[in-house]
Design a protein around this motif. Structure first.
Motif, PDB file in Angstrom:
ATOM      1  N   VAL A   5       0.702  -1.108  -0.006  1.00 19.66           N
ATOM      2  CA  VAL A   5      -0.062   0.196  -0.033  1.00 19.66           C
ATOM      3  C   VAL A   5       0.812   1.403   0.024  1.00 19.66           C
ATOM      4  CG1 VAL A   5      -1.895   1.229   1.274  1.00 19.66           C
ATOM      5  CG2 VAL A   5      -2.010  -1.069   1.135  1.00 19.66           C
ATOM      6  N   ALA A   6       1.863   1.050   0.908  1.00 16.70           N
ATOM      7  CA  ALA A   6       2.957   2.354   0.892  1.00 16.70           C
ATOM      8  C   ALA A   6       3.617   2.677  -0.611  1.00 16.70           C
ATOM      9  CB  ALA A   6       3.883   2.075   2.044  1.00 16.70           C
ATOM     10  N   GLY A 111      -4.458   0.135  -6.439  1.00 19.00           N
ATOM     11  CA  GLY A 111      -4.292  -0.562  -5.121  1.00 19.00           C
ATOM     12  C   GLY A 111      -4.284  -2.086  -5.329  1.00 19.00           C
ATOM     13  N   ILE A 112      -5.507  -2.666  -5.922  1.00 15.52           N
ATOM     14  CA  ILE A 112      -5.511  -3.717  -6.332  1.00 15.52           C
ATOM     15  C   ILE A 112      -4.511  -4.284  -7.165  1.00 15.52           C
ATOM     16  CG2 ILE A 112      -7.257  -5.534  -7.530  1.00 15.52           C
ATOM     17  CD1 ILE A 112      -9.674  -3.928  -6.368  1.00 15.52           C
ATOM     18  N   ALA A 113      -4.225  -3.462  -8.218  1.00  9.46           N
ATOM     19  CA  ALA A 113      -3.218  -3.786  -9.324  1.00  9.46           C
ATOM     20  C   ALA A 113      -1.872  -4.195  -8.489  1.00  9.46           C
ATOM     21  CB  ALA A 113      -3.036  -2.870 -10.107  1.00  9.46           C
ATOM     22  N   PHE A 114      -1.514  -3.271  -7.665  1.00 11.60           N
ATOM     23  CA  PHE A 114      -0.226  -3.354  -7.027  1.00 11.60           C
ATOM     24  C   PHE A 114      -0.358  -4.671  -6.040  1.00 11.60           C
ATOM     25  CE2 PHE A 114       0.958   1.066  -7.994  1.00 11.60           C
ATOM     26  CZ  PHE A 114       2.208   0.844  -8.182  1.00 11.60           C
ATOM     27  N   ALA A 115      -1.563  -4.931  -5.468  1.00  6.36           N
ATOM     28  CA  ALA A 115      -1.704  -6.516  -4.884  1.00  6.36           C
ATOM     29  C   ALA A 115      -1.291  -7.469  -5.828  1.00  6.36           C
ATOM     30  CB  ALA A 115      -2.709  -6.352  -4.257  1.00  6.36           C
ATOM     31  N   ALA A 116      -1.503  -7.313  -6.945  1.00  5.74           N
ATOM     32  CA  ALA A 116      -1.533  -8.436  -8.020  1.00  5.74           C
ATOM     33  C   ALA A 116       0.127  -8.508  -8.462  1.00  5.74           C
ATOM     34  CB  ALA A 116      -2.229  -8.108  -9.217  1.00  5.74           C
ATOM     35  N   LEU A 163      -8.741  12.186  -3.738  1.00  2.04           N
ATOM     36  CA  LEU A 163      -9.604  11.060  -3.420  1.00  2.04           C
ATOM     37  C   LEU A 163      -8.845   9.967  -3.817  1.00  2.04           C
ATOM     38  CD1 LEU A 163     -13.432  12.260  -3.717  1.00  2.04           C
ATOM     39  CD2 LEU A 163     -12.212  11.448  -1.691  1.00  2.04           C
ATOM     40  N   MET A 164      -8.163   9.935  -4.853  1.00 10.63           N
ATOM     41  CA  MET A 164      -7.265   8.964  -5.643  1.00 10.63           C
ATOM     42  C   MET A 164      -6.568   8.112  -4.769  1.00 10.63           C
ATOM     43  SD  MET A 164      -5.470   8.784  -9.282  1.00 10.63           S
ATOM     44  CE  MET A 164      -5.379   7.086 -10.043  1.00 10.63           C
ATOM     45  N   PRO A 165      -5.642   8.706  -3.632  1.00  8.34           N
ATOM     46  CA  PRO A 165      -5.017   8.246  -2.786  1.00  8.34           C
ATOM     47  C   PRO A 165      -5.801   7.415  -1.652  1.00  8.34           C
ATOM     48  CG  PRO A 165      -3.780  10.225  -3.247  1.00  8.34           C
ATOM     49  CD  PRO A 165      -5.179  10.248  -3.882  1.00  8.34           C
ATOM     50  N   VAL A 166      -7.023   7.978  -1.468  1.00  9.23           N
ATOM     51  CA  VAL A 166      -7.861   7.485  -0.397  1.00  9.23           C
ATOM     52  C   VAL A 166      -8.447   6.201  -0.899  1.00  9.23           C
ATOM     53  CG1 VAL A 166     -10.280   7.744   0.507  1.00  9.23           C
ATOM     54  CG2 VAL A 166      -8.796   9.888   0.365  1.00  9.23           C
ATOM     55  N   GLY A 167      -8.664   6.106  -2.285  1.00 11.47           N
ATOM     56  CA  GLY A 167      -9.011   4.816  -2.794  1.00 11.47           C
ATOM     57  C   GLY A 167      -7.884   3.657  -2.641  1.00 11.47           C
ATOM     58  N   VAL A 168      -6.894   4.222  -2.979  1.00 10.51           N
ATOM     59  CA  VAL A 168      -5.677   3.160  -2.573  1.00 10.51           C
ATOM     60  C   VAL A 168      -5.658   2.651  -1.221  1.00 10.51           C
ATOM     61  CG1 VAL A 168      -3.145   2.858  -2.274  1.00 10.51           C
ATOM     62  CG2 VAL A 168      -4.246   4.280  -4.390  1.00 10.51           C
ATOM     63  N   LEU A 169      -5.741   3.551  -0.137  1.00  8.26           N
ATOM     64  CA  LEU A 169      -5.805   3.159   1.137  1.00  8.26           C
ATOM     65  C   LEU A 169      -6.990   1.951   1.525  1.00  8.26           C
ATOM     66  CD1 LEU A 169      -5.376   6.354   3.162  1.00  8.26           C
ATOM     67  CD2 LEU A 169      -3.611   4.613   2.503  1.00  8.26           C
ATOM     68  N   LEU A 170      -8.186   2.102   0.668  1.00  4.44           N
ATOM     69  CA  LEU A 170      -9.300   1.321   0.800  1.00  4.44           C
ATOM     70  C   LEU A 170      -8.845   0.015   0.190  1.00  4.44           C
ATOM     71  CD1 LEU A 170     -12.229   3.602  -0.342  1.00  4.44           C
ATOM     72  CD2 LEU A 170     -11.539   2.652   1.948  1.00  4.44           C
ATOM     73  N   SER A 171      -7.835  -0.184  -0.587  1.00 10.87           N
ATOM     74  CA  SER A 171      -7.502  -1.211  -1.132  1.00 10.87           C
ATOM     75  C   SER A 171      -6.509  -2.090  -0.072  1.00 10.87           C
ATOM     76  CB  SER A 171      -6.933  -1.221  -2.318  1.00 10.87           C
ATOM     77  OG  SER A 171      -5.593  -0.724  -2.071  1.00 10.87           O
TER      78      SER A 171
END
Length: 234
Positions: A5-6, A111-116, A163-171
């Motif tokens: 996430v970071a 964020g989901i993509a980085f998790a992949a 709000l885009m970084p907020v979306g990353v945090l939600l992932s």
């Protein structure tokens, strides 16, 4: 906060900065319709390649028919709601709401993509940077028509882009999720990216200017460029 996430938050600063540049560009030197359409075609090809080359293989690897169906239908429902929101939203508040929802979902998908995988996240960052650049342009132009001050329009655009970084945090939970849950989330992300290509980037590109062969070709060039980058990254 997980390291994934970071890293995703760090990369999110790139499209955020692009949106700020786009907002300033719209106020001081608005790009022409042909250039805008050309970049949107190219961005659509890049996003489509990221979806097909990075997110789809992870869905197939994680497996699970039901998680994929649940995540996919959740993505369809969310995108249809976004589409309806765009139709009924009026005025500056409505515009900021729809753009904010778009950016929140973009951050979540990033964020989901980085998790992949790191390569998936980096390539999607490149794709979303182009998309968000012109989202900043269109948002600032729309707000500029409603607000008395250009500066206020730029500041409002910058605020909603956060709000885009907020979306990353939600992932964040994705990194610790079970494989079946990941498959569902990846399916959600895939639908969101396909919606971005088919219902936003290409639709807006065709509204900007009459189709020209070289502009249309940029969609496929963008697709090929990202495929080559995928091969280079490995």
């Amino acid at each position: 906060m997980s390291s994934t996430v970071a890293v995703a938050l760090g990369y999110t600063l790139i499209p955020v900065a692009a949106a700020v540049v786009g907002a300033l560009l719209a106020i001081f030197r608005r790009p022409g319709p042909v250039l805008t359409s050309a970049v949107q075609h190219f961005a659509a090809g890049v996003v489509f390649a990221a979806a097909a080359g990075e997110i789809l293989p992870d869905i197939l690897d994680e497996g699970g028919v039901m998680p994929t169906l649940i995540g996919g239908f959740a993505g369809i429902a969310a995108m249809l709601l976004v589409g309806q929101l765009e139709k009924i939203a009026k005025g500056p508040v409505g515009l900021l709401t729809t753009v904010g929802v778009d950016l929140l979902i973009d951050g979540l998908v990033l964020g989901i993509a980085f998790a992949a995988g790191a390569s998936a996240g980096i390539l999607l960052t490149a794709a979303l940077t182009l998309e968000v650049l012109f989202l900043g342009v269109s948002t600032a132009i729309g707000l500029g028509e409603e607000m008395s001050s250009r500066l206020k329009a730029v500041l409002a655009t910058v605020a909603v882009v956060l709000l885009m970084p907020v979306g990353v945090l939600l992932s964040a939970p994705v990194a610790f999720a079970e494989p079946a849950v990941k498959a569902g989330l990846f399916a959600f992300g895939l639908i969101a990216l396909l919606y971005l290509v088919t219902e936003e980037l290409l639709v807006e590109a065709h509204e900007q200017a009459e189709d020209r062969p070289w502009v249309t070709a940029l969609f496929f060039i963008g697709f090929l460029v990202l495929i080559l980058l995928q091969e280079a990254v490995g």
